[in-house]
Write a protein that holds these residues in place. Sequence first.
Motif, short mmCIF file in Angstrom:
data_model
loop_
_atom_site.label_atom_id
_atom_site.label_comp_id
_atom_site.label_asym_id
_atom_site.label_seq_id
_atom_site.Cartn_x
_atom_site.Cartn_y
_atom_site.Cartn_z
N GLY A 142 0.80 -1.22 0.00
CA GLY A 142 0.00 0.00 0.00
C GLY A 142 0.83 1.27 0.00
N ASP A 143 2.15 1.14 -0.05
CA ASP A 143 3.02 2.31 -0.11
C ASP A 143 2.90 2.96 -1.49
OD1 ASP A 143 4.00 1.63 2.43
OD2 ASP A 143 5.61 0.42 1.56
N ILE A 144 2.85 4.29 -1.53
CA ILE A 144 2.75 5.00 -2.80
C ILE A 144 4.11 5.00 -3.49
CG2 ILE A 144 2.32 7.25 -3.88
CD1 ILE A 144 0.35 7.81 -1.58
N LEU A 145 4.12 4.52 -4.74
CA LEU A 145 5.33 4.49 -5.54
C LEU A 145 5.41 5.67 -6.50
CD1 LEU A 145 5.37 0.71 -6.53
CD2 LEU A 145 6.57 1.81 -4.62
N ALA A 146 4.27 6.10 -7.03
CA ALA A 146 4.24 7.22 -7.97
C ALA A 146 2.83 7.79 -8.02
CB ALA A 146 4.65 6.75 -9.36
N VAL B 199 -1.31 3.27 -17.36
CA VAL B 199 -0.54 2.23 -18.06
C VAL B 199 0.80 2.79 -18.53
CG1 VAL B 199 -0.49 0.75 -20.10
CG2 VAL B 199 -2.57 0.91 -18.73
N ILE B 200 0.79 4.00 -19.05
CA ILE B 200 2.03 4.63 -19.54
C ILE B 200 3.01 4.86 -18.39
CG2 ILE B 200 2.99 6.75 -20.53
CD1 ILE B 200 0.43 6.86 -22.29
N VAL B 201 2.52 5.37 -17.26
CA VAL B 201 3.40 5.60 -16.10
C VAL B 201 3.96 4.27 -15.60
CG1 VAL B 201 3.47 6.36 -13.70
CG2 VAL B 201 2.34 7.77 -15.40
N GLY B 202 3.10 3.25 -15.53
CA GLY B 202 3.57 1.93 -15.10
C GLY B 202 4.65 1.39 -16.02
N ARG B 203 4.44 1.55 -17.31
CA ARG B 203 5.45 1.11 -18.28
C ARG B 203 6.76 1.86 -18.07
NH1 ARG B 203 4.73 3.50 -23.85
NH2 ARG B 203 5.59 5.19 -22.62
N ASP B 204 6.65 3.18 -17.89
CA ASP B 204 7.85 4.00 -17.70
C ASP B 204 8.60 3.64 -16.42
OD1 ASP B 204 7.21 5.24 -20.07
OD2 ASP B 204 6.47 7.09 -19.12
N LEU B 205 7.86 3.16 -15.41
CA LEU B 205 8.49 2.74 -14.16
C LEU B 205 9.04 1.31 -14.24
CD1 LEU B 205 5.93 4.10 -11.55
CD2 LEU B 205 8.24 4.95 -11.96
N GLY B 206 8.76 0.62 -15.34
CA GLY B 206 9.24 -0.75 -15.51
C GLY B 206 8.39 -1.77 -14.78
N ILE B 207 7.17 -1.42 -14.45
CA ILE B 207 6.28 -2.34 -13.75
C ILE B 207 5.76 -3.37 -14.74
CG2 ILE B 207 4.08 -2.53 -12.51
CD1 ILE B 207 4.72 0.26 -11.33
#
Length: 66
Positions: free
Chosen positions: A7-11, A35-43
Motif C-alpha cells: 500500500g506504499d505510494i510508488l508514484a 498504463v504509460i506511467v507503469g510502463r515508464d516505471l518498468g512495472i
Amino acid sequence: MFRNFKGDILASKTMIHENIPSVFVAEAIACMQAVIVGRDLGIMHAEIEGDSLTVIKKAQNTGGTN
C-alpha cells in the motif's frame, strides 16, 4: 497513483485536460496514463482500479452517448 503490495505510494501523476466530452472519456484517459506511467516505471504486472460504475453504465448504454 501507484502503490506496491503493502500500500506504499510508488508514484502519482496529475494532468489537466480541456474539452473532455464525458466522464467515460476522462476515465479512459486516466487508465491510459496509468498504463504509460507503469510502463515508464518498468512495472511488469499491475492491477488498475478506477470508477468501474461509470464504465459499466457506459457499456450497458447501447442507444446514446454519455
